[in-house]
Design a protein around this motif. Structure first.
Motif, PDB file in Angstrom:
ATOM      1  N   LEU A 223      -7.090  -4.181   4.795  1.00  0.00           N
ATOM      2  CA  LEU A 223      -7.153  -4.865   3.505  1.00  0.00           C
ATOM      3  C   LEU A 223      -7.565  -3.940   2.360  1.00  0.00           C
ATOM      4  O   LEU A 223      -7.380  -4.293   1.200  1.00  0.00           O
ATOM      5  CB  LEU A 223      -8.140  -6.029   3.582  1.00  0.00           C
ATOM      6  CG  LEU A 223      -7.733  -7.184   4.475  1.00  0.00           C
ATOM      7  CD1 LEU A 223      -8.860  -8.202   4.563  1.00  0.00           C
ATOM      8  CD2 LEU A 223      -6.464  -7.832   3.972  1.00  0.00           C
ATOM      9  N   ARG A 224      -8.119  -2.788   2.678  1.00  0.00           N
ATOM     10  CA  ARG A 224      -8.630  -1.903   1.630  1.00  0.00           C
ATOM     11  C   ARG A 224      -7.514  -1.393   0.716  1.00  0.00           C
ATOM     12  O   ARG A 224      -7.645  -1.405  -0.505  1.00  0.00           O
ATOM     13  CB  ARG A 224      -9.387  -0.732   2.249  1.00  0.00           C
ATOM     14  CG  ARG A 224     -10.079   0.127   1.207  1.00  0.00           C
ATOM     15  CD  ARG A 224     -10.898   1.252   1.814  1.00  0.00           C
ATOM     16  NE  ARG A 224     -11.915   0.707   2.709  1.00  0.00           N
ATOM     17  CZ  ARG A 224     -12.068   1.106   3.971  1.00  0.00           C
ATOM     18  NH1 ARG A 224     -11.310   2.038   4.472  1.00  0.00           N
ATOM     19  NH2 ARG A 224     -13.003   0.576   4.725  1.00  0.00           N
ATOM     20  N   THR A 225      -6.404  -0.946   1.282  1.00  0.00           N
ATOM     21  CA  THR A 225      -5.309  -0.404   0.468  1.00  0.00           C
ATOM     22  C   THR A 225      -4.716  -1.455  -0.469  1.00  0.00           C
ATOM     23  O   THR A 225      -4.566  -1.183  -1.661  1.00  0.00           O
ATOM     24  CB  THR A 225      -4.222   0.198   1.368  1.00  0.00           C
ATOM     25  OG1 THR A 225      -4.810   1.235   2.157  1.00  0.00           O
ATOM     26  CG2 THR A 225      -3.089   0.765   0.542  1.00  0.00           C
ATOM     27  N   PRO A 226      -4.388  -2.662   0.001  1.00  0.00           N
ATOM     28  CA  PRO A 226      -3.889  -3.671  -0.943  1.00  0.00           C
ATOM     29  C   PRO A 226      -4.927  -4.065  -2.000  1.00  0.00           C
ATOM     30  O   PRO A 226      -4.557  -4.381  -3.138  1.00  0.00           O
ATOM     31  CB  PRO A 226      -3.540  -4.868  -0.062  1.00  0.00           C
ATOM     32  CG  PRO A 226      -3.351  -4.321   1.286  1.00  0.00           C
ATOM     33  CD  PRO A 226      -4.244  -3.128   1.383  1.00  0.00           C
ATOM     34  N   ALA A 227      -6.200  -4.014  -1.644  1.00  0.00           N
ATOM     35  CA  ALA A 227      -7.240  -4.336  -2.625  1.00  0.00           C
ATOM     36  C   ALA A 227      -7.274  -3.294  -3.734  1.00  0.00           C
ATOM     37  O   ALA A 227      -7.361  -3.636  -4.916  1.00  0.00           O
ATOM     38  CB  ALA A 227      -8.599  -4.443  -1.946  1.00  0.00           C
ATOM     39  N   PHE A 228      -7.188  -2.027  -3.367  1.00  0.00           N
ATOM     40  CA  PHE A 228      -7.168  -0.976  -4.384  1.00  0.00           C
ATOM     41  C   PHE A 228      -5.893  -1.039  -5.218  1.00  0.00           C
ATOM     42  O   PHE A 228      -5.916  -0.762  -6.415  1.00  0.00           O
ATOM     43  CB  PHE A 228      -7.339   0.409  -3.760  1.00  0.00           C
ATOM     44  CG  PHE A 228      -8.773   0.763  -3.500  1.00  0.00           C
ATOM     45  CD1 PHE A 228      -9.640   0.965  -4.551  1.00  0.00           C
ATOM     46  CD2 PHE A 228      -9.250   0.881  -2.213  1.00  0.00           C
ATOM     47  CE1 PHE A 228     -10.965   1.286  -4.329  1.00  0.00           C
ATOM     48  CE2 PHE A 228     -10.574   1.205  -1.969  1.00  0.00           C
ATOM     49  CZ  PHE A 228     -11.438   1.409  -3.035  1.00  0.00           C
ATOM     50  N   LEU A 229      -4.784  -1.392  -4.600  1.00  0.00           N
ATOM     51  CA  LEU A 229      -3.534  -1.538  -5.345  1.00  0.00           C
ATOM     52  C   LEU A 229      -3.636  -2.686  -6.345  1.00  0.00           C
ATOM     53  O   LEU A 229      -3.229  -2.551  -7.507  1.00  0.00           O
ATOM     54  CB  LEU A 229      -2.371  -1.769  -4.383  1.00  0.00           C
ATOM     55  CG  LEU A 229      -0.995  -1.884  -5.003  1.00  0.00           C
ATOM     56  CD1 LEU A 229      -0.638  -0.606  -5.750  1.00  0.00           C
ATOM     57  CD2 LEU A 229       0.040  -2.179  -3.940  1.00  0.00           C
ATOM     58  N   GLY A 230      -4.195  -3.805  -5.925  1.00  0.00           N
ATOM     59  CA  GLY A 230      -4.402  -4.928  -6.833  1.00  0.00           C
ATOM     60  C   GLY A 230      -5.358  -4.577  -7.956  1.00  0.00           C
ATOM     61  O   GLY A 230      -5.152  -4.970  -9.116  1.00  0.00           O
ATOM     62  N   PHE A 231      -6.401  -3.826  -7.633  1.00  0.00           N
ATOM     63  CA  PHE A 231      -7.346  -3.374  -8.650  1.00  0.00           C
ATOM     64  C   PHE A 231      -6.643  -2.492  -9.673  1.00  0.00           C
ATOM     65  O   PHE A 231      -6.806  -2.663 -10.880  1.00  0.00           O
ATOM     66  CB  PHE A 231      -8.497  -2.615  -7.989  1.00  0.00           C
ATOM     67  CG  PHE A 231      -9.308  -1.788  -8.939  1.00  0.00           C
ATOM     68  CD1 PHE A 231     -10.189  -2.391  -9.810  1.00  0.00           C
ATOM     69  CD2 PHE A 231      -9.175  -0.410  -8.969  1.00  0.00           C
ATOM     70  CE1 PHE A 231     -10.936  -1.638 -10.701  1.00  0.00           C
ATOM     71  CE2 PHE A 231      -9.914   0.347  -9.843  1.00  0.00           C
ATOM     72  CZ  PHE A 231     -10.798  -0.273 -10.715  1.00  0.00           C
ATOM     73  N   ALA A 232      -5.841  -1.551  -9.198  1.00  0.00           N
ATOM     74  CA  ALA A 232      -5.167  -0.619 -10.099  1.00  0.00           C
ATOM     75  C   ALA A 232      -4.176  -1.341 -11.009  1.00  0.00           C
ATOM     76  O   ALA A 232      -4.087  -1.053 -12.207  1.00  0.00           O
ATOM     77  CB  ALA A 232      -4.450   0.455  -9.290  1.00  0.00           C
ATOM     78  N   LEU A 233      -3.438  -2.287 -10.471  1.00  0.00           N
ATOM     79  CA  LEU A 233      -2.466  -3.014 -11.292  1.00  0.00           C
ATOM     80  C   LEU A 233      -3.155  -3.911 -12.311  1.00  0.00           C
ATOM     81  O   LEU A 233      -2.703  -4.017 -13.453  1.00  0.00           O
ATOM     82  CB  LEU A 233      -1.535  -3.829 -10.393  1.00  0.00           C
ATOM     83  CG  LEU A 233      -0.601  -3.010  -9.516  1.00  0.00           C
ATOM     84  CD1 LEU A 233       0.182  -3.905  -8.576  1.00  0.00           C
ATOM     85  CD2 LEU A 233       0.333  -2.174 -10.353  1.00  0.00           C
ATOM     86  N   SER A 234      -4.243  -4.544 -11.924  1.00  0.00           N
ATOM     87  CA  SER A 234      -4.986  -5.372 -12.876  1.00  0.00           C
ATOM     88  C   SER A 234      -5.602  -4.523 -13.978  1.00  0.00           C
ATOM     89  O   SER A 234      -5.583  -4.898 -15.153  1.00  0.00           O
ATOM     90  CB  SER A 234      -6.090  -6.150 -12.159  1.00  0.00           C
ATOM     91  OG  SER A 234      -5.546  -7.051 -11.250  1.00  0.00           O
ATOM     92  N   GLU A 235      -6.138  -3.388 -13.593  1.00  0.00           N
ATOM     93  CA  GLU A 235      -6.748  -2.503 -14.575  1.00  0.00           C
ATOM     94  C   GLU A 235      -5.700  -1.903 -15.502  1.00  0.00           C
ATOM     95  O   GLU A 235      -5.957  -1.681 -16.686  1.00  0.00           O
ATOM     96  CB  GLU A 235      -7.512  -1.393 -13.855  1.00  0.00           C
ATOM     97  CG  GLU A 235      -8.415  -0.590 -14.732  1.00  0.00           C
ATOM     98  CD  GLU A 235      -9.580  -1.379 -15.278  1.00  0.00           C
ATOM     99  OE1 GLU A 235     -10.047  -1.024 -16.373  1.00  0.00           O
ATOM    100  OE2 GLU A 235     -10.025  -2.326 -14.626  1.00  0.00           O
TER     101      GLU A 235
END
Length: 73
Positions: free
Chosen positions: A46-58
């Protein structure tokens, strides 16, 4: 309406997008923590999709900020 006043109003409206990015980042990490708390063995997956979601939101927040700054200057 004065030109400078219109610029300030437009920049303020464009900066509202930063609020949405903050909410998105909060939701990404809250749901990540909730998922890891429920199933700790899935943390690595789950870590990689979480960082991807964080990056897109940011990124949406940064785009809104850039547009607001372009309107101001």
């Amino acid at each position: 309406m004065d030109h400078d006043a219109a610029k300030l109003i437009g920049a303020g409206l464009a900066a509202i997008g930063v609020l949405g990015g903050g909410i998105g980042v909060g939701q990404v990490w809250a749901q990540y923590m909730n998922a890891v708390a429920r199933n700790p063995s899935m943390e690595a997956k789950l870590r990689t999709p979480a960082f991807l979601g964080f990056a897109l939101s940011e990124a949406t927040s940064l785009f809104a900020l850039v547009i607001a700054l372009i309107i101001l200057f």
